[in-house]
Design a protein around this motif. Structure first.
Motif, PDB file in Angstrom:
ATOM      1  N   ASN A 249     -20.856  13.996  -2.292  1.00 14.81           N
ATOM      2  CA  ASN A 249     -19.659  14.785  -1.904  1.00 14.81           C
ATOM      3  C   ASN A 249     -19.372  15.480  -3.168  1.00 14.81           C
ATOM      4  OD1 ASN A 249     -18.704  13.406   0.585  1.00 14.81           O
ATOM      5  ND2 ASN A 249     -19.634  11.465  -0.552  1.00 14.81           N
ATOM      6  N   TRP A 250     -19.937  15.585  -4.305  1.00 15.29           N
ATOM      7  CA  TRP A 250     -19.557  16.285  -5.452  1.00 15.29           C
ATOM      8  C   TRP A 250     -19.143  17.404  -5.394  1.00 15.29           C
ATOM      9  CZ3 TRP A 250     -21.999  20.000  -8.874  1.00 15.29           C
ATOM     10  CH2 TRP A 250     -21.435  20.049 -10.060  1.00 15.29           C
ATOM     11  N   ARG A 251     -18.063  18.062  -6.153  1.00  9.87           N
ATOM     12  CA  ARG A 251     -17.645  19.069  -6.240  1.00  9.87           C
ATOM     13  C   ARG A 251     -17.818  19.628  -7.618  1.00  9.87           C
ATOM     14  NH1 ARG A 251     -13.154  17.090  -3.463  1.00  9.87           N
ATOM     15  NH2 ARG A 251     -11.635  17.905  -4.893  1.00  9.87           N
ATOM     16  N   SER A 252     -18.336  20.936  -7.640  1.00  7.56           N
ATOM     17  CA  SER A 252     -18.318  21.522  -9.129  1.00  7.56           C
ATOM     18  C   SER A 252     -17.135  21.877  -9.810  1.00  7.56           C
ATOM     19  CB  SER A 252     -19.059  22.856  -9.077  1.00  7.56           C
ATOM     20  OG  SER A 252     -19.261  23.436 -10.236  1.00  7.56           O
ATOM     21  N   GLN A 256     -12.494  25.169 -12.055  1.00  9.05           N
ATOM     22  CA  GLN A 256     -11.509  24.186 -11.522  1.00  9.05           C
ATOM     23  C   GLN A 256     -10.864  23.552 -12.822  1.00  9.05           C
ATOM     24  OE1 GLN A 256     -10.485  23.359  -8.253  1.00  9.05           O
ATOM     25  NE2 GLN A 256     -11.208  25.302  -7.675  1.00  9.05           N
ATOM     26  N   LEU A 260     -10.364  19.346 -11.685  1.00  7.36           N
ATOM     27  CA  LEU A 260     -12.030  18.771 -11.877  1.00  7.36           C
ATOM     28  C   LEU A 260     -12.434  18.937 -13.307  1.00  7.36           C
ATOM     29  CD1 LEU A 260     -13.365  19.847  -8.568  1.00  7.36           C
ATOM     30  CD2 LEU A 260     -12.607  17.602  -9.041  1.00  7.36           C
TER      31      LEU A 260
END
Length: 571
Positions: A249-252, A256, A260
């Motif tokens: 599910n990782w988002r870069s 961001q 993040l």
């Protein structure tokens, strides 16, 4: 001048009532700690004739709290008074997030199992009945209270970048305490964070990164303790699943910054080549990444979470409005009131103005205010923007605090403090003296009633504005006689206790005010054109140790026409 003593009026932005939020009210927690003393004495009686692992476990998990604060010894030549002992419960036990979590865990999870076991045995039935008579007199915590205590510990660990292993051993922000977390409790925190059922703040879901940090900490503890070895296999299985889920599910975080990495995701995926990356190592990489990453203008919650928590930790941010050199001075503001006792003024920011005044309140004034509000505290609310007239409210974990209101008309001391506040900030803050007379309806025009706030362990308030949105003005901007009361032009926040953590951070301004008992911080919420100032965005950093008392005096702009005239270039 005559003052009426009426029951304190509670104005919780609409009067919303919430059941079973024991965790949010520190004095209810203090009552539970006191109740547990009687409970433990009853359980110890049972150990004389009944042997049980469940009973032993309950008493064992109580040991740290009694190491922190032993029961009063009335044979002592100088015993603590009842008031002194209750005050120590509030600071030493309620003010410690680990002691509070352990209490919630015992009362919500362990006690019900123990009571069921005791009631099923003929020889212990009377013990169970005695337990029932003790707890039936109290408002007992429920699952949501345990979740609140879980979030408090996870919030403190994340905000202040603490090591879960050290926290489990009672060390919080460099302060060693007697509190302890078991491996089971550490894993309960990990499981709660990865469940996604109640995220710690809006705009996030399953907190994979936090869960992994706590599970890795639990694994470290099992490897150092023989008794916890049976948990090792379960923890390893949990970590394997959590890491896979994190990576899937990782988002870069590229582009961001401010969103993040966060509680959900690390700075990169977790790899096992050439060796397994740990959560602690990935958090260290995060610092270097954020130092290189350009500014991001698309912030999910309207503020940069990295800047907010950096300020909470006492770190500097790139866009700080703080003066180049610390600025402190004595000033009388050309007011005879302060000639004999000049104000100790600290310049946190010159433009926009943010001033911290030290030694404003006496211990007697603080004791009066905090004692006055005790029985009236309730779970605090935030404005519900879904209600179109601006008068709605809701309880939210964006703000974990209890609060209530006291009025100038209740006591001459409060009226004098309001007048003193007006001299301090050079604005109108009080009603005319004739409105203090008995029988005159209480209302606010120049400033609101004193809002008293109490933050318990992990208590916080995410960044927010004190001034109302021009499109969501509440009904009270107009008085009953159609007098323009207006928006909250300024805030004076008084700090009424010393604690660890709990600064007031201004992420858009890049500065933070550090709480010190008796001090007050002052800032404007509106710019010179009467619009809400984006730089006034501020939040209460998590309380790490101790309890945080504050009192807000919100100044309304309608009465400031001669104190804060319009600038010439507006015409």
């Amino acid at each position: 001048m005559a003052f009426l003593i009426f029951p304190i009026i509670i104005l919780l932005l609409g009067g919303s009532q919430v059941d079973s939020i024991v965790f949010s009210v520190p004095h209810q927690l203090a009552s539970l700690f006191k109740m547990e003393e009687e409970l433990v004495l009853t359980l110890k009686m049972a150990t004389g004739f009944y042997k049980s692992e469940t009973l032993d476990l309950y008493l064992q998990t109580c040991e740290p709290r009694f190491s922190q604060l032993p029961l009063p010894d009335f044979s002592d030549l100088n015993p603590l008074s009842v008031t002194e002992y209750q005050a120590k419960i509030l600071v030493d036990l309620v003010g410690n997030p680990i002691h509070v979590y352990s209490l919630m865990d015992r009362l919500v999870t362990q006690l019900s199992v123990l009571r069921k076991e005791l009631s099923g045995q003929h020889r212990t039935a009377t013990i169970e009945e005695r337990i029932g008579s003790i707890v039936d007199e109290m408002e007992m915590p429920e699952e949501n209270d345990l979740e609140g205590a879980t979030q408090a510990i996870a919030r403190i660990q994340f905000a202040y970048q603490l090591d879960p292993v050290e926290m489990a051993d009672g060390k919080i922000k460099g302060v060693k305490t007697e509190a302890k977390l078991s491996v089971r409790q550490m894993m309960n925190i990990a499981e709660s964070r990865i469940s996604g059922v109640q995220p710690m703040r809006p705009a996030i879901a399953k907190e994979y990164a936090l869960a992994i940090e706590w599970a890795e900490g639990a694994l470290t503890v099992t490897q150092n303790k023989v008794d916890d070895k049976p948990m090792e296999k379960y923890i390893a299985k949990f970590l394997k699943s959590a890491r896979i889920e994190h990576n899937s599910n990782w988002r870069s975080p590229v582009g961001q910054k401010g969103n993040l990495p966060n509680e959900e995701f690390f700075v990169r995926k977790i790899v096992n080549n050439p060796k397994l990356s740990t959560g602690k190592e990935l958090r260290m990489e995060e610092k270097d990444f954020l130092a290189r990453e350009p500014k991001n203008h698309h912030l999910n919650q309207g503020y940069n979470i990295h800047d907010f928590y950096s300020l909470c930790r006492g770190e500097q941010v790139n866009h700080s409005h703080a003066p180049d050199k610390p600025m402190c001075r004595l000033t009388t503001k050309n007011n005879p009131y302060f000639f004999l006792a000049p104000l100790k003024q600290e310049i946190v920011s010159e433009e926009p103005l943010l001033h911290l005044y030290h030694g404003i309140l006496t211990d007697g004034e603080i004791d009066f205010m905090t004692t006055r509000i005790l029985s009236q505290l309730q779970a605090a609310t935030v404005q519900d923007i879904a209600v179109s007239d601006g008068g709605g409210s809701k309880v939210s974990n964006e703000r974990t605090q209890s609060n209530g209101w006291i009025w100038d008309q209740e006591d001459e001391l409060l009226y004098k403090l309001s007048k003193k506040t007006g001299k301090l900030i050079e604005m109108e803050t009080t009603r005319p003296e004739e409105e203090m007379a008995p029988g005159v309806q209480w209302r606010f025009v120049e400033s609101e009633a004193w809002q008293m706030g109490l933050y318990g362990p992990g208590g916080h308030y995410l960044p927010h504005f004190d001034a109302f949105d021009s499109n969501l003005m509440p009904p009270d901007v107009w008085g009953a006689d159609r007098l323009w009361v207006g928006n909250r032009i300024a805030t004076v926040m008084f700090y009424l206790s010393d604690l660890v953590g709990g600064s007031t951070a201004f992420p858009n301004m890049g500065v933070a005010a550090t709480p010190r008992k008796g001090s007050a911080v002052f800032w404007y919420n509106l710019d010179r054109f009467g619009n809400r100032d984006d730089l006034s965005l501020h939040g209460a950093c998590p309380t790490a140790l101790g309890i945080k008392w504050v009192s807000n005096k919100w100044i309304r702009d309608g009465a400031q026409i001669w104190k804060k005239p319009c600038p010439g270039d507006t015409f």
